[in-house]
Design an enzyme around this catalytic site. Sequence first.
Site, PDB file in Angstrom:
ATOM      1  N   HIS A 125       0.840  -1.203   0.000  1.00 38.88           N
ATOM      2  CA  HIS A 125       0.000   0.000   0.000  1.00 38.88           C
ATOM      3  C   HIS A 125       0.882   1.262   0.000  1.00 38.88           C
ATOM      4  O   HIS A 125       0.632   2.223  -0.716  1.00 38.88           O
ATOM      5  CB  HIS A 125      -0.869   0.055   1.262  1.00 38.88           C
ATOM      6  N   LYS A 185      -1.338  -6.259  -8.232  1.00 42.12           N
ATOM      7  CA  LYS A 185      -1.653  -7.503  -7.513  1.00 42.12           C
ATOM      8  C   LYS A 185      -3.113  -7.902  -7.745  1.00 42.12           C
ATOM      9  O   LYS A 185      -3.443  -9.074  -7.876  1.00 42.12           O
ATOM     10  CB  LYS A 185      -1.393  -7.330  -6.027  1.00 42.12           C
TER      11      LYS A 185
HETATM   12  P1  AMP Z   1      -6.689  -3.250  -0.484  1.00 38.97           P
HETATM   13  O1  AMP Z   1      -6.484  -2.538   0.811  1.00 38.97           O
HETATM   14  O2  AMP Z   1      -6.392  -4.708  -0.442  1.00 38.97           O
HETATM   15  O3  AMP Z   1      -8.045  -2.940  -1.093  1.00 38.97           O
HETATM   16  O4  AMP Z   1      -5.612  -2.653  -1.492  1.00 38.97           O
HETATM   17  C1  AMP Z   1      -5.552  -1.279  -1.768  1.00 38.97           C
HETATM   18  C2  AMP Z   1      -4.686  -1.060  -2.978  1.00 38.97           C
HETATM   19  O5  AMP Z   1      -3.367  -1.548  -2.724  1.00 38.97           O
HETATM   20  C3  AMP Z   1      -5.197  -1.832  -4.207  1.00 38.97           C
HETATM   21  O6  AMP Z   1      -5.055  -1.018  -5.363  1.00 38.97           O
HETATM   22  C4  AMP Z   1      -4.279  -3.023  -4.256  1.00 38.97           C
HETATM   23  O7  AMP Z   1      -4.131  -3.588  -5.551  1.00 38.97           O
HETATM   24  C5  AMP Z   1      -2.973  -2.430  -3.755  1.00 38.97           C
HETATM   25  N1  AMP Z   1      -2.102  -3.486  -3.236  1.00 38.97           N
HETATM   26  C6  AMP Z   1      -2.440  -4.499  -2.400  1.00 38.97           C
HETATM   27  N2  AMP Z   1      -1.388  -5.311  -2.183  1.00 38.97           N
HETATM   28  C7  AMP Z   1      -0.354  -4.802  -2.895  1.00 38.97           C
HETATM   29  C8  AMP Z   1       1.010  -5.207  -3.089  1.00 38.97           C
HETATM   30  N3  AMP Z   1       1.511  -6.288  -2.520  1.00 38.97           N
HETATM   31  N4  AMP Z   1       1.797  -4.441  -3.881  1.00 38.97           N
HETATM   32  C9  AMP Z   1       1.292  -3.323  -4.493  1.00 38.97           C
HETATM   33  N5  AMP Z   1       0.012  -2.900  -4.353  1.00 38.97           N
HETATM   34  C10 AMP Z   1      -0.804  -3.628  -3.564  1.00 38.97           C
END
Ligand code: AMP
Length: 303
Positions: free
Chosen positions: A51, A165
């Site tokens: 994130h 991801k």
């Molecule tokens: P989430 O909190 O899971 O909804 O993720 C928020 C954002 O962070 C989304 O755009 C995800 O694709 C991105 N994200 C989650 N995990 C990763 C990671 N390991 N590397 C890069 N971006 C990520």
Amino acid sequence: MAVETLAITTFNAIMFIIKQSKDLIRYLQKQRSAKKKIRFVPTMGALHQGHLSLVKKAIGESGVVVCSIFVNPTQFNDPKDFELYPKTLENDIYLLEKQGCDVLFLPDMNEIYPTGTGHSRVYELGYLESVLEGKYRPGHFQGVCQVVHRLLEIVRPNQLYIGQKDYQQCLVIRRLLTLIHSPAEVIVCPTLREPNGLAMSSRNMRLTSAEKQKAGGIYEALSFINRNIKPGPVKEIIEKAGNLLAQKELAADYIAIAGAEDLQIIDIWDGRTEAIALIAAFMGKVRLIDNMILPLNFADYGN
Ligand code: AMP
């Protein structure tokens, strides 16, 4: 204006924490008038370096970085998954401020769903909704569109930062922007991984350290496909990748090779179509997803 700032700022910059959309709208209007670009990173919290890499990328000249934390119930097809979703707000605030984020938008349910969570609109996602994540998590992408649409209405960013991801989600969000005529530019950021290759994810917090080690098998399987894919039928390589997962006690929902642009499933690869390998697998009760863009194989075509 009900803006809360952290009482103690350990770092040089101050980060605003804004809970009400009307306050955020007013704040961002002032920033726009001052010719600042609005750069937006939506999340569900339980933040990790993945994130933060999005936030880091969003920080730049003449910009305001807004990160949101909202665990969106409408995108969880499994209520247990929603209930167990990790929450680490204090640490999230610390990490965001340290990273140099300008604003944390922390809305409650009423801010995002003032008239309740009933679907007011069905987003025309077509094939994207019936394949892979769409197939295994019915309703998930409608929920994603519902929350992202609402957040975009409030934040009206110039740039929207999302992670590779969640590859299918990236395609869905691009489609959403077209459907709602949003001018926001989408910036897709690379996947950050643990040393054993496991893609960083908030859900990893629910794994024991032994499980985390074994979950690295997803990356091994993707790398195996990446190294060994050749033009022709993909059945055998998928079976072998499945064996790698099984050796690590990972239970696959799917292992697929698909067109990188449209996620059309590929059974016989021509070596020229840009393709991506995607995996969803359970480690115990925790469902994990990951993907890898595959190299094009020009050698076989004499290019
Ligand atoms: P989430 O909190 O899971 O909804 O993720 C928020 C954002 O962070 C989304 O755009 C995800 O694709 C991105 N994200 C989650 N995990 C990763 C990671 N390991 N590397 C890069 N971006 C990520």
